[in-house]
Design a protein around this motif. Structure first.
Motif, short mmCIF file in Angstrom:
data_model
loop_
_atom_site.label_atom_id
_atom_site.label_comp_id
_atom_site.label_asym_id
_atom_site.label_seq_id
_atom_site.Cartn_x
_atom_site.Cartn_y
_atom_site.Cartn_z
N LEU A 44 -21.18 6.88 43.18
CA LEU A 44 -22.35 7.75 42.61
C LEU A 44 -22.04 8.54 41.62
O LEU A 44 -20.84 8.94 41.30
N PRO A 45 -23.00 8.92 40.60
CA PRO A 45 -22.98 9.97 39.37
C PRO A 45 -22.41 11.17 39.99
O PRO A 45 -22.58 11.65 41.35
N ALA A 46 -21.80 11.88 39.23
CA ALA A 46 -21.18 13.49 39.82
C ALA A 46 -22.24 14.25 40.32
O ALA A 46 -21.97 14.70 41.13
N ASP A 47 -23.61 14.35 39.65
CA ASP A 47 -24.50 15.37 40.03
C ASP A 47 -25.01 14.52 41.37
O ASP A 47 -25.29 15.67 42.14
N LYS A 48 -25.02 13.43 41.98
CA LYS A 48 -25.53 13.15 43.14
C LYS A 48 -24.33 13.09 44.21
O LYS A 48 -24.60 13.28 45.31
N LYS A 49 -23.16 12.94 43.74
CA LYS A 49 -21.89 12.76 44.59
C LYS A 49 -21.86 13.97 45.46
O LYS A 49 -21.29 13.84 46.59
N TYR A 50 -21.64 15.15 44.67
CA TYR A 50 -21.53 16.36 45.31
C TYR A 50 -22.60 17.17 45.88
O TYR A 50 -22.46 18.42 46.23
N ASP A 51 -23.73 16.32 45.82
CA ASP A 51 -24.82 17.12 46.38
C ASP A 51 -24.75 17.24 47.97
O ASP A 51 -24.16 16.37 48.55
N GLY A 52 -25.38 18.37 48.48
CA GLY A 52 -25.12 18.45 49.88
C GLY A 52 -25.39 17.39 51.03
O GLY A 52 -24.89 17.36 51.73
N MET A 53 -26.73 16.96 50.28
CA MET A 53 -27.37 15.83 51.33
C MET A 53 -26.15 14.57 51.21
O MET A 53 -26.20 13.84 52.10
N SER A 54 -25.83 14.23 50.06
CA SER A 54 -25.04 13.16 50.23
C SER A 54 -23.78 13.19 50.70
O SER A 54 -23.29 12.34 51.41
N LEU A 55 -23.34 14.34 50.69
CA LEU A 55 -21.90 14.92 51.73
C LEU A 55 -22.49 14.57 53.12
O LEU A 55 -21.60 14.21 54.02
N GLU A 56 -23.50 15.21 53.48
CA GLU A 56 -23.80 15.10 54.72
C GLU A 56 -23.95 13.55 55.26
O GLU A 56 -23.79 13.11 56.40
N ARG A 57 -24.71 12.76 54.55
CA ARG A 57 -24.73 11.28 54.77
C ARG A 57 -23.49 10.78 54.84
O ARG A 57 -23.30 9.85 55.62
N LEU A 58 -22.57 11.10 54.17
CA LEU A 58 -21.35 10.50 54.20
C LEU A 58 -20.66 10.71 55.31
O LEU A 58 -20.24 10.03 56.06
N LYS A 59 -20.63 12.07 55.59
CA LYS A 59 -20.06 12.59 57.00
C LYS A 59 -20.70 11.85 58.13
O LYS A 59 -19.83 11.70 59.39
N ASP A 60 -21.77 11.74 58.20
CA ASP A 60 -22.86 11.19 59.46
C ASP A 60 -22.15 9.71 59.38
O ASP A 60 -22.29 9.10 60.66
N THR A 61 -21.72 8.88 58.56
CA THR A 61 -21.65 7.62 58.35
C THR A 61 -20.10 7.06 58.71
O THR A 61 -20.03 6.06 59.48
N GLU A 62 -19.31 7.70 58.05
CA GLU A 62 -17.83 7.61 58.32
C GLU A 62 -17.23 7.95 59.48
O GLU A 62 -17.28 9.20 59.76
N PRO A 63 -16.87 7.01 60.55
CA PRO A 63 -16.32 7.51 61.72
C PRO A 63 -15.34 8.40 61.67
O PRO A 63 -15.09 9.31 62.38
N LYS A 64 -14.25 8.29 60.39
CA LYS A 64 -13.22 9.07 60.48
C LYS A 64 -13.52 10.72 60.22
O LYS A 64 -12.84 11.30 60.61
#
Length: 92
Positions: A44-64
């Motif tokens: 992702l581009p930097a402005d979207k990568k560190y967006d709170g929503m993107s981080l939440e989606r990542l946290k919810d998706t990755e089992p680790k």
């Protein structure tokens, strides 16, 4: 012979017509509620990568990242330093 040349011309035209389209980004970057894998997050581009929503989606998706220690470690070692580096580079 003429039929063969018409067929070849048609095939070349169809192939060339399909080459000019813009690639479609993955669905996960288009839909804010879609799962986001670590590989997709990294691209992702930097402005979207560190967006709170993107981080939440990542946290919810990755089992680790379901383990809060792993998530905290990821934030400390990857997200925070990367955010400072990439956003500073984008401003320059």
């Amino acid at each position: 012979m003429r039929l063969m040349s018409v067929f070849v011309s048609l095939a070349v035209t169809v192939v060339l017509a399909g080459c000019g389209e813009q690639p479609v980004p993955p669905a996960s970057t288009q839909d804010p509620g879609a799962p986001l894998t670590l590989g997709e997050w990294k691209s992702l581009p930097a402005d979207k990568k560190y967006d709170g929503m993107s981080l939440e989606r990542l946290k919810d998706t990755e089992p680790k990242f379901q383990d809060s220690r792993e998530w905290d470690r990821f934030m400390r070692t990857v997200v925070n330093p990367g955010k400072k580096r990439e956003l500073a580079a984008a401003k320059s």
